[in-house]
Design a protein around this motif. Structure first.
Motif, PDB file in Angstrom:
ATOM      1  N   LEU A  43     -54.580 -26.365  29.082  1.00  0.00           N
ATOM      2  CA  LEU A  43     -53.174 -26.628  29.405  1.00  0.00           C
ATOM      3  C   LEU A  43     -52.749 -27.986  28.859  1.00  0.00           C
ATOM      4  O   LEU A  43     -53.403 -29.000  29.093  1.00  0.00           O
ATOM      5  N   LEU A  44     -51.632 -27.996  28.116  1.00  0.00           N
ATOM      6  CA  LEU A  44     -50.978 -29.232  27.676  1.00  0.00           C
ATOM      7  C   LEU A  44     -49.602 -29.241  28.325  1.00  0.00           C
ATOM      8  O   LEU A  44     -48.789 -28.344  28.072  1.00  0.00           O
ATOM      9  N   LEU A  45     -49.319 -30.250  29.140  1.00  0.00           N
ATOM     10  CA  LEU A  45     -48.139 -30.220  30.006  1.00  0.00           C
ATOM     11  C   LEU A  45     -47.341 -31.518  29.918  1.00  0.00           C
ATOM     12  O   LEU A  45     -47.886 -32.603  30.057  1.00  0.00           O
ATOM     13  N   VAL A  46     -46.028 -31.375  29.690  1.00  0.00           N
ATOM     14  CA  VAL A  46     -45.096 -32.502  29.777  1.00  0.00           C
ATOM     15  C   VAL A  46     -44.279 -32.341  31.050  1.00  0.00           C
ATOM     16  O   VAL A  46     -43.711 -31.271  31.294  1.00  0.00           O
ATOM     17  N   SER A  47     -44.226 -33.398  31.869  1.00  0.00           N
ATOM     18  CA  SER A  47     -43.415 -33.336  33.085  1.00  0.00           C
ATOM     19  C   SER A  47     -43.148 -34.740  33.606  1.00  0.00           C
ATOM     20  O   SER A  47     -43.950 -35.648  33.415  1.00  0.00           O
ATOM     21  N   HIS A  48     -41.973 -34.897  34.273  1.00  0.00           N
ATOM     22  CA  HIS A  48     -41.650 -36.142  34.984  1.00  0.00           C
ATOM     23  C   HIS A  48     -41.784 -35.947  36.491  1.00  0.00           C
ATOM     24  O   HIS A  48     -41.465 -36.846  37.260  1.00  0.00           O
ATOM     25  N   ASP A  49     -42.224 -34.770  36.902  1.00  0.00           N
ATOM     26  CA  ASP A  49     -42.264 -34.410  38.321  1.00  0.00           C
ATOM     27  C   ASP A  49     -43.651 -34.718  38.882  1.00  0.00           C
ATOM     28  O   ASP A  49     -44.608 -33.989  38.649  1.00  0.00           O
ATOM     29  N   ARG A  50     -43.771 -35.817  39.658  1.00  0.00           N
ATOM     30  CA  ARG A  50     -45.082 -36.239  40.140  1.00  0.00           C
ATOM     31  C   ARG A  50     -45.693 -35.206  41.082  1.00  0.00           C
ATOM     32  O   ARG A  50     -46.888 -34.913  41.013  1.00  0.00           O
ATOM     33  N   ASP A  51     -44.863 -34.651  41.987  1.00  0.00           N
ATOM     34  CA  ASP A  51     -45.380 -33.649  42.916  1.00  0.00           C
ATOM     35  C   ASP A  51     -46.006 -32.478  42.168  1.00  0.00           C
ATOM     36  O   ASP A  51     -47.053 -31.959  42.551  1.00  0.00           O
ATOM     37  N   PHE A  52     -45.348 -32.065  41.089  1.00  0.00           N
ATOM     38  CA  PHE A  52     -45.851 -30.945  40.293  1.00  0.00           C
ATOM     39  C   PHE A  52     -47.126 -31.325  39.549  1.00  0.00           C
ATOM     40  O   PHE A  52     -48.057 -30.511  39.429  1.00  0.00           O
ATOM     41  N   LEU A  53     -47.209 -32.561  39.070  1.00  0.00           N
ATOM     42  CA  LEU A  53     -48.365 -32.989  38.268  1.00  0.00           C
ATOM     43  C   LEU A  53     -49.629 -33.215  39.097  1.00  0.00           C
ATOM     44  O   LEU A  53     -50.735 -33.141  38.567  1.00  0.00           O
ATOM     45  N   GLN A  54     -49.471 -33.495  40.381  1.00  0.00           N
ATOM     46  CA  GLN A  54     -50.641 -33.804  41.204  1.00  0.00           C
ATOM     47  C   GLN A  54     -51.626 -32.636  41.234  1.00  0.00           C
ATOM     48  O   GLN A  54     -51.260 -31.511  41.535  1.00  0.00           O
ATOM     49  N   GLY A  55     -52.874 -32.950  40.883  1.00  0.00           N
ATOM     50  CA  GLY A  55     -53.916 -31.929  40.877  1.00  0.00           C
ATOM     51  C   GLY A  55     -53.899 -31.005  39.683  1.00  0.00           C
ATOM     52  O   GLY A  55     -54.666 -30.039  39.623  1.00  0.00           O
ATOM     53  N   MET A  56     -53.043 -31.283  38.693  1.00  0.00           N
ATOM     54  CA  MET A  56     -52.875 -30.364  37.560  1.00  0.00           C
ATOM     55  C   MET A  56     -53.682 -30.759  36.321  1.00  0.00           C
ATOM     56  O   MET A  56     -53.898 -29.935  35.452  1.00  0.00           O
ATOM     57  N   SER A  57     -54.067 -32.031  36.216  1.00  0.00           N
ATOM     58  CA  SER A  57     -54.673 -32.467  34.949  1.00  0.00           C
ATOM     59  C   SER A  57     -55.955 -33.255  35.185  1.00  0.00           C
ATOM     60  O   SER A  57     -56.173 -33.821  36.254  1.00  0.00           O
ATOM     61  N   ASN A  58     -56.810 -33.286  34.161  1.00  0.00           N
ATOM     62  CA  ASN A  58     -57.994 -34.146  34.197  1.00  0.00           C
ATOM     63  C   ASN A  58     -57.940 -35.227  33.124  1.00  0.00           C
ATOM     64  O   ASN A  58     -58.814 -36.071  33.034  1.00  0.00           O
ATOM     65  N   ILE A  59     -56.887 -35.175  32.300  1.00  0.00           N
ATOM     66  CA  ILE A  59     -56.635 -36.225  31.298  1.00  0.00           C
ATOM     67  C   ILE A  59     -55.130 -36.481  31.266  1.00  0.00           C
ATOM     68  O   ILE A  59     -54.335 -35.541  31.265  1.00  0.00           O
ATOM     69  N   VAL A  60     -54.750 -37.750  31.239  1.00  0.00           N
ATOM     70  CA  VAL A  60     -53.339 -38.124  31.122  1.00  0.00           C
ATOM     71  C   VAL A  60     -53.166 -38.990  29.878  1.00  0.00           C
ATOM     72  O   VAL A  60     -53.929 -39.940  29.669  1.00  0.00           O
TER      73      VAL A  60
END
Length: 639
Positions: A494-511
């Motif tokens: 998954l490659l994800l662009v977002s400004h929504d912190r609630d949505f991003l929490q727990g979604m990635s292992n690399i930022v």
């Protein structure tokens, strides 16, 4: 200020909402919430006069000015940022044009004694006075001040609007609404495509706005920070609470629980009364009592519990096949639009199974890099996809990728293959498009419904790498939660662009943070990134960039004497002034360098050019030395 009475709207015989009534007054900042397709945007369009209801009335006070920020902004091609912002002053511009016309006539006519000449002079006085009353002598300065406040630089003012991203265009539209001095603001998902810095500015402006604000938004934090009232549209009804969003949710649940408890108690009493009636009916001596109980029961007003729409999408992203270990390899990627460099020498490697988040302000290149991965345009450097990689791309402006003139069913069937064409109706159903909904044309869908359709369409193709650019834009809060759960369960990359912190929490292992044409890697999730940036939330990151140096000075100042505090403040002010002068000189020298490189022969003959050029360089050297000296004084004082 605004009265809505018994408003009803239906589509195809089904009510979107029925007999909705509420009143809005000065100081009301209303969050208009509800599921995608509930009728929120339709309500805003009706309040703005763009759309007529089937029945009911909308009454506004006399001479009330209303501004409407729509989801889709359509600027006229060929206008600069300033020219577009000036559209806020249509009456002033008309008066300005008439003044120029009259002055031209007065300058060219020679019949000084005629009545027509005298009338022109009189009209010029009237129009000039009207121009002054409208603020004609201030509008240029006001426009520049607002644009600068919204993050534009002076060098941006003369650039064409179509060279800016959606978020920056939204700022221009916000500037126009602010400059118009509206009494009522209708804002349809204003935070979509805005970076956190812009959202913070908008929150501050709306909190200080004295008129009426009605906001459609699915950004929970934004609603909590701005609104003081929530109106939910659900299953054709409107529920009105004088609370911001989170408090409204708690209150709504409490009311529903009380309704359920009261309804349960009432049902128990009714059941007991009915048993008594049956018992008394059997005895002649008790027949009159039975009739009395029946009449009493008929008069009981049955308690109803507010209906709640809990329908949600059913979504999962199956992995088509296992790709190679490396799925994306970017080397020295550079992208510029004209002279504006967006990405410079970007290199990164994404391995199979990674969950990668791209964060940063608008215009820093996140979406540009996504588009480079899916090969939407030419760029310098190389991006290689690994063995057996099958990309699924969700674009930020998803509406541009859907044909509005065909139906939902046609959209799916056109994208389907022979193996999954028979499943498209079931797939649409799992995304809440059921029955006759599939025969709707795409153009009638709300923003959230279009996003749901785009997600559904995405599943028709084999995928093992998802590239998603702001997928939560327009989605309601429940749909966001379902999408997040599906992406967390996705076993691919998954490659994800977002400004929504609630949505991003727990979604990635690399930022990856995009900033100043470069990227910086953080090996962890969004919370690790925030910890590394010493911030409690995404908003503080961008605020801290601006205030960090001042905070350090303020902290040091607190620990020294009053006299030294005054001296430290003075030194800091001097340092800021020197930094501003250095920045301006560097820009001027850069422009001279550019002029020399483009036309050296012309400038080499100009002695004044080189004298000024050399003076700027010497001045810059002196300023840099001054900066070091002042900085040293501050350090000595703080120590």
């Amino acid at each position: 200020m605004l009265n809505i009475h018994n408003l009803s709207v239906s589509f195809g015989g089904t009510y979107l909402f029925e007999e909705v009534t509420f009143r809005l007054g000065s100081g009301d900042r209303v969050g208009l919430v509800g599921k995608n397709g509930a009728g929120k945007s339709t309500m805003l369009k009706m309040l703005a006069g763009d759309f007529k209801p089937d029945s009911g009335t909308i009454a506004t006070e006399k001479e009330v000015k209303m501004g409407f920020l729509r989801q889709d902004i359509d600027f006229e091609e060929g206008r600069t940022v300033l020219e577009e912002a000036y559209q806020a002053f249509s009456e002033i511009k008309r008066a300005e044009f008439r003044i120029d016309e009259i002055n031209h006539q007065l300058a060219t006519r020679t019949d000084y004694e005629s009545q027509e000449y005298s009338d022109l002079i009189e009209e010029l006085g009237d129009v000039t006075h009207h121009y002054e009353v409208l603020g004609g002598y201030n509008y240029v300065g006001d426009t520049e001040k607002i644009l600068l406040g919204l993050g534009f630089k002076r060098e941006d003012f003369d650039n064409l609007t179509n060279t800016f991203s959606g978020g920056w265009r939204m700022r221009i539209e916000l500037a126009k609404l602010l400059l118009q001095s509206n009494d009522i603001l209708l804002l349809d998902e204003p935070t979509n495509h805005l970076d956190i810095e812009s959202i913070i500015w908008l929150e501050g402006f709306l909190r200080n706005f004295s008129g009426v604000v009605v906001i459609v938004s699915h950004d929970k934090m934004f609603l909590d920070n701005v609104t003081n009232r929530t109106i939910e549209i659900s299953l054709g009804k409107a529920y009105d609470f004088n609370k911001p969003y989170s408090e409204y949710l708690v209150l709504r649940q409490e009311i529903r629980e009380k309704q359920l408890a009261t309804q349960k108690n009432q049902a128990k009493k009714i059941e007991e009364t009915e048993k008594l009636i049956e018992k008394f009916r059997a005895k002649a001596s008790k027949a009159s009592m039975a009739q009395s109980l029946i009449k009493k029961l008929d008069k009981v007003e049955r308690i109803e519990v507010d209906e709640d729409d809990n329908s949600v999408m059913n979504i999962s992203f199956p992995v088509s096949q296992t790709p190679g270990r490396v799925v994306v390899e970017a080397e020295h990627v550079t992208k510029a639009y004209g002279e504006k460099v967006i990405l410079k020498d970007i290199s990164l490697l994404v391995e199979r199974g990674s969950k990668v988040a791209f964060v940063g302000q608008n215009g820093q290149g996140k979406s540009t890099f996504m588009k480079a991965i899916v090969n939407e345009f030419e760029y310098e450097g190389s991006i290689k996809l690994g063995h057996n990689v099958q990309l699924g791309y969700f674009a930020q402006n998803q509406a541009e990728y859907l044909d509005g003139e065909i139906t939902l069913l046609q959209t799916m069937e056109d994208a389907a293959t022979d193996t999954n064409r028979s499943k498209v109706r079931d797939m649409l159903g799992s995304f809440l498009f059921r029955g006759d909904d599939v025969e709707k044309k795409v153009k009638v869908l709300s923003g959230g419904e279009r996003n749901r359709l785009a997600l559904c369409k995405l599943l028709l193709q084999p995928i093992n790498v998802l590239v998603m650019d702001e997928p939560t834009n327009h989605l309601d809060i429940k749909s966001k939660n379902v999408l997040k759960a599906a992406l967390k369960q996705f076993e691919g990359t998954l490659l994800l662009v977002s400004h929504d912190r609630d949505f991003l929490q727990g979604m990635s292992n690399i930022v990856y943070e995009f900033k100043d044409q470069k990227i910086r890697e953080y090996l962890g999730d969004i919370n690790f990134f925030l910890e590394q940036k010493n911030a409690m939330n995404m908003r503080e990151i961008e605020k801290k960039e601006v205030t960090n140096s001042n905070a350090k000075v303020d902290k040091a100042i607190k620990n020294i004497s009053y006299e030294d505090q005054k001296k430290a403040k003075s030194l800091q002010n001097r340092l800021s002034k020197i930094e501003s002068q250095i920045q301006q000189l560097e820009k001027d020298i850069q422009l001279d360098d550019k002029a020399l490189s483009s036309n050296f022969d012309k400038h080499i003959e100009d002695a004044t050019f080189f004298a000024a050029y050399e003076k700027k360089k010497k001045d810059l050297e002196q300023l840099l030395q001054d900066w070091e000296n002042v900085q040293l004084e501050i350090e000595v004082l703080n120590s």
